[in-house]
Design a protein around this motif. Structure first.
Motif, mmCIF file in Angstrom:
data_model
loop_
_atom_site.group_PDB
_atom_site.id
_atom_site.type_symbol
_atom_site.label_atom_id
_atom_site.label_comp_id
_atom_site.label_asym_id
_atom_site.label_seq_id
_atom_site.Cartn_x
_atom_site.Cartn_y
_atom_site.Cartn_z
ATOM 1 N N UNK A 31 48.511 -6.902 14.139
ATOM 2 C CA UNK A 31 48.619 -8.298 14.558
ATOM 3 C C UNK A 31 49.566 -9.005 13.597
ATOM 4 N N UNK A 32 50.529 -9.719 14.147
ATOM 5 C CA UNK A 32 51.511 -10.456 13.361
ATOM 6 C C UNK A 32 51.331 -11.955 13.572
ATOM 7 N N UNK A 63 39.332 -13.126 18.591
ATOM 8 C CA UNK A 63 39.288 -13.242 20.052
ATOM 9 C C UNK A 63 40.254 -14.307 20.575
ATOM 10 N N UNK A 64 40.699 -15.215 19.709
ATOM 11 C CA UNK A 64 41.628 -16.273 20.122
ATOM 12 C C UNK A 64 43.092 -15.863 19.958
ATOM 13 N N UNK A 65 43.334 -14.675 19.378
ATOM 14 C CA UNK A 65 44.710 -14.220 19.148
ATOM 15 C C UNK A 65 45.393 -13.840 20.457
ATOM 16 N N UNK A 70 49.852 -11.097 26.768
ATOM 17 C CA UNK A 70 50.866 -10.055 26.722
ATOM 18 C C UNK A 70 52.264 -10.491 27.130
ATOM 19 N N UNK A 71 52.418 -11.752 27.529
ATOM 20 C CA UNK A 71 53.729 -12.244 27.944
ATOM 21 C C UNK A 71 54.417 -12.902 26.752
ATOM 22 N N UNK A 78 52.072 -15.804 17.244
ATOM 23 C CA UNK A 78 51.354 -14.556 16.975
ATOM 24 C C UNK A 78 51.590 -13.550 18.097
ATOM 25 N N UNK A 79 51.562 -12.277 17.721
ATOM 26 C CA UNK A 79 51.742 -11.186 18.670
ATOM 27 C C UNK A 79 51.150 -9.927 18.071
ATOM 28 N N UNK A 80 50.862 -8.954 18.932
ATOM 29 C CA UNK A 80 50.285 -7.691 18.498
ATOM 30 C C UNK A 80 51.183 -6.552 18.954
#
Length: 134
Positions: A31-32, A63-65, A70-71, A78-80
């Motif tokens: 997670x970034x 859970x809020x990340x 995914x878009x 933030x993105x994973x």
């Protein structure tokens, strides 16, 4: 977490990345979070808690990340990334949601800019040559 350049001014002006590890097992996703203040950081305008407030909230509440489903969403910090997508061990934080403005010029403008740059380079080379040879 990726911090902008200037966080450690006046000692260093480089961009800083902070890695957090846990002991819950092997890593499958990374997670970034990209901290992006609304202004350039300087010695007199340092980073503030408000700039990292969203990171702290998301760090405490996984859970809020990635609320983008995914878009790629402009302005999302933030993105994973799946570990399988990591190439050559490069885990640097390159925000896929950040929009980079690109100026598209017509060919004649590009040619004109190249000629201007060449003239400046030639002028500087002549100055250097004069300094060397007198």
């Amino acid at each position: 977490m990726s911090l902008p350049s200037g966080v450690f001014l006046p000692y260093s002006g480089v961009k800083t990345n902070i890695l957090y590890f846990d002991r819950k097992g092997s890593t499958s996703k990374i997670w970034y979070y990209d901290v992006t203040p609304p202004y350039k950081l300087t010695k007199n305008k340092p980073i503030a808690y408000e700039h990292m407030q969203e990171f702290v909230e998301l760090f405490k509440n996984p859970s809020k990340r990635n609320h983008t489903n995914g878009k790629s969403v402009e302005g999302c910090n933030d993105w994973t990334v799946s570990v399988e997508d990591i190439v050559d061990y490069d885990i640097s934080a390159k925000n896929p949601n950040k929009v980079v403005e690109v100026e598209h010029l017509i060919p004649t403008k590009i040619l004109s800019k190249i000629k201007d740059n060449d003239k400046k380079i030639n002028d500087l080379m002549n100055q250097i040559e004069f300094l060397i040879h007198g």
